[in-house]
Design an enzyme around this catalytic site. Structure first.
Site, PDB file in Angstrom:
ATOM      1  N   GLY A  25       0.856  -1.179   0.000  1.00  0.00           N
ATOM      2  CA  GLY A  25       0.000   0.000   0.000  1.00  0.00           C
ATOM      3  C   GLY A  25       0.894   1.231   0.000  1.00  0.00           C
ATOM      4  N   GLU A 104      -7.948  -3.946   3.575  1.00  0.00           N
ATOM      5  CA  GLU A 104      -6.722  -4.053   4.375  1.00  0.00           C
ATOM      6  C   GLU A 104      -7.035  -4.712   5.713  1.00  0.00           C
ATOM      7  OE1 GLU A 104      -4.957  -0.277   5.227  1.00  0.00           O
ATOM      8  OE2 GLU A 104      -6.004   0.695   3.588  1.00  0.00           O
ATOM      9  N   PHE A 134     -11.422  11.677  10.973  1.00  0.00           N
ATOM     10  CA  PHE A 134     -11.260  12.092  12.371  1.00  0.00           C
ATOM     11  C   PHE A 134     -10.655  13.485  12.453  1.00  0.00           C
ATOM     12  CE2 PHE A 134     -11.618   7.580  12.313  1.00  0.00           C
ATOM     13  CZ  PHE A 134     -12.326   7.266  13.455  1.00  0.00           C
TER      14      PHE A 134
HETATM   15  N1  RBF Z   1      -9.202   4.913   7.626  1.00  0.00           N
HETATM   16  C1  RBF Z   1     -10.036   5.977   7.665  1.00  0.00           C
HETATM   17  O1  RBF Z   1      -9.857   6.912   6.911  1.00  0.00           O
HETATM   18  N2  RBF Z   1     -11.089   6.028   8.538  1.00  0.00           N
HETATM   19  C2  RBF Z   1     -11.356   5.011   9.408  1.00  0.00           C
HETATM   20  O2  RBF Z   1     -12.321   5.104  10.164  1.00  0.00           O
HETATM   21  C3  RBF Z   1     -10.493   3.864   9.407  1.00  0.00           C
HETATM   22  N3  RBF Z   1     -10.669   2.854  10.262  1.00  0.00           N
HETATM   23  C4  RBF Z   1      -9.823   1.777  10.237  1.00  0.00           C
HETATM   24  C5  RBF Z   1     -10.016   0.727  11.132  1.00  0.00           C
HETATM   25  C6  RBF Z   1      -9.179  -0.366  11.126  1.00  0.00           C
HETATM   26  C7  RBF Z   1      -9.391  -1.483  12.100  1.00  0.00           C
HETATM   27  C8  RBF Z   1      -8.104  -0.422  10.204  1.00  0.00           C
HETATM   28  C9  RBF Z   1      -7.178  -1.589  10.184  1.00  0.00           C
HETATM   29  C10 RBF Z   1      -7.906   0.617   9.319  1.00  0.00           C
HETATM   30  C11 RBF Z   1      -8.763   1.720   9.314  1.00  0.00           C
HETATM   31  N4  RBF Z   1      -8.589   2.769   8.430  1.00  0.00           N
HETATM   32  C12 RBF Z   1      -9.418   3.854   8.469  1.00  0.00           C
HETATM   33  C13 RBF Z   1      -7.617   2.649   7.327  1.00  0.00           C
HETATM   34  C14 RBF Z   1      -6.306   3.330   7.582  1.00  0.00           C
HETATM   35  O3  RBF Z   1      -6.398   4.672   7.179  1.00  0.00           O
HETATM   36  C15 RBF Z   1      -5.257   2.558   6.732  1.00  0.00           C
HETATM   37  O4  RBF Z   1      -5.148   1.259   7.219  1.00  0.00           O
HETATM   38  C16 RBF Z   1      -3.925   3.254   6.744  1.00  0.00           C
HETATM   39  O5  RBF Z   1      -4.031   4.462   6.090  1.00  0.00           O
HETATM   40  C17 RBF Z   1      -2.839   2.398   6.089  1.00  0.00           C
HETATM   41  O6  RBF Z   1      -3.184   1.999   4.814  1.00  0.00           O
HETATM   42  P1  ADP Z   2       1.452  -1.237   3.251  1.00  0.00           P
HETATM   43  O1  ADP Z   2       0.982   0.162   3.085  1.00  0.00           O
HETATM   44  O2  ADP Z   2       2.462  -1.665   2.238  1.00  0.00           O
HETATM   45  O3  ADP Z   2       0.310  -2.196   3.368  1.00  0.00           O
HETATM   46  P2  ADP Z   2       1.782  -1.452   6.137  1.00  0.00           P
HETATM   47  O4  ADP Z   2       2.558  -0.498   6.972  1.00  0.00           O
HETATM   48  O5  ADP Z   2       0.291  -1.432   6.216  1.00  0.00           O
HETATM   49  O6  ADP Z   2       2.264  -1.262   4.644  1.00  0.00           O
HETATM   50  O7  ADP Z   2       2.340  -2.887   6.523  1.00  0.00           O
HETATM   51  C1  ADP Z   2       1.694  -4.010   6.035  1.00  0.00           C
HETATM   52  C2  ADP Z   2       2.566  -5.260   5.981  1.00  0.00           C
HETATM   53  O8  ADP Z   2       3.063  -5.603   7.275  1.00  0.00           O
HETATM   54  C3  ADP Z   2       1.739  -6.443   5.537  1.00  0.00           C
HETATM   55  O9  ADP Z   2       1.672  -6.553   4.131  1.00  0.00           O
HETATM   56  C4  ADP Z   2       2.492  -7.630   6.149  1.00  0.00           C
HETATM   57  O10 ADP Z   2       3.488  -8.088   5.256  1.00  0.00           O
HETATM   58  C5  ADP Z   2       3.164  -7.019   7.386  1.00  0.00           C
HETATM   59  N1  ADP Z   2       2.552  -7.398   8.671  1.00  0.00           N
HETATM   60  C6  ADP Z   2       3.264  -7.794   9.760  1.00  0.00           C
HETATM   61  N2  ADP Z   2       2.458  -8.037  10.805  1.00  0.00           N
HETATM   62  C7  ADP Z   2       1.179  -7.788  10.383  1.00  0.00           C
HETATM   63  C8  ADP Z   2      -0.105  -7.875  11.032  1.00  0.00           C
HETATM   64  N3  ADP Z   2      -0.233  -8.249  12.317  1.00  0.00           N
HETATM   65  N4  ADP Z   2      -1.201  -7.540  10.308  1.00  0.00           N
HETATM   66  C9  ADP Z   2      -1.061  -7.148   9.023  1.00  0.00           C
HETATM   67  N5  ADP Z   2       0.110  -7.070   8.355  1.00  0.00           N
HETATM   68  C10 ADP Z   2       1.245  -7.378   9.024  1.00  0.00           C
HETATM   69 MG    MG Z   3      -1.348  -1.736   4.642  1.00  0.00          MG
END
Ligand code: RBF
Ligand code: ADP
Ligand code: MG
Length: 170
Positions: A25, A104, A134
């Site tokens: 990502g 994700e 937020f």
């Molecule tokens: N992104 C948002 O913009 N709003 C949200 O309410 C939001 N809630 C999330 C809740 C969870 C459990 C997770 C794992 C991600 C959430 N995200 C949300 C996405 C977040 O912005 C994203 O995972 C990061 O930007 C990294 O790609």
């Molecule tokens: P990206 O934006 O590339 O997804 P992240 O910072 O979200 O980067 O990191 C995601 C990566 O971290 C996953 O693709 C996976 O390889 C690794 N990872 C390690 N531990 C976890 C976990 N508990 N949950 C999800 N991804 C994990």
């Molecule tokens: Mg990610």
């Protein structure tokens, strides 16, 4: 404020079984938020696809954006345990810079290493809340942590009806 966010587990009529590759990502999950999310590859092209890719497309095309509760497995990784996961589906409105929806999964488990390129299996069992914008990054971080706690609490010890979806661990 974020902690008062209403969460309920709205069970899906039947769990959604999604299988796909873990792709990169924006690298924002771990670095900016402290929560790594494994991003599922999505085939955005029109036309015929392999059944697994089609299933992911159908899911993002037909389900509400928001946070979901799931069971997850990196079947072909070093750690093929089945863990709970909080899954974000949609546009990440807090950042507002996505051109496509993402799926994700934050797996509620400490992995010893990354698993980019591996196959992620997600059994999505319920809807938790909509995605939100937020007031601050801290607000988003607190909400994600609370989502994890919620999923940890709401799901049982093991998936009940995975129908053989998860690959047996060695
Ligand atoms: N992104 C948002 O913009 N709003 C949200 O309410 C939001 N809630 C999330 C809740 C969870 C459990 C997770 C794992 C991600 C959430 N995200 C949300 C996405 C977040 O912005 C994203 O995972 C990061 O930007 C990294 O790609
Ligand atoms: P990206 O934006 O590339 O997804 P992240 O910072 O979200 O980067 O990191 C995601 C990566 O971290 C996953 O693709 C996976 O390889 C690794 N990872 C390690 N531990 C976890 C976990 N508990 N949950 C999800 N991804 C994990
Ligand atoms: Mg990610």
């Amino acid at each position: 404020m974020a902690q008062q966010l209403a969460r309920t587990l709205r069970r899906l009529p039947t769990p959604e079984a999604l299988t796909g590759a873990v792709v990169h990502g924006f690298g924002r999950g771990s670095a900016q938020l402290g929560f790594p999310t494994a991003n599922l590859e999505i085939d955005w092209t029109d036309g015929a696809k392999a059944p697994a890719a089609q299933r992911i497309r159908n899911f993002v095309d037909t389900h509400d954006t928001g946070i979901y509760a799931a069971w997850a497995q990196v079947a072909d990784g070093d750690d093929s345990g089945i863990y709970k996961a909080a899954v974000s589906v949609g546009w990440n409105p807090h950042f507002g810079d996505l051109e496509r929806k993402t799926v994700e999964a934050w797996l509620l488990h400490d992995f010893a290493a990354d698993f980019y390129g591996r196959t992620l299996r997600l059994l999505v069992v319920g809807y938790v809340r909509p995605e939100l914008k937020f007031d601050s990054l801290d607000g988003l971080v607190a909400a994600i942590r609370a989502d994890g706690d919620f999923v940890e609490r709401e799901l049982g010890d093991a998936p009940e009806d995975d129908d053989g979806f998860f690959v047996a661990s060695a």
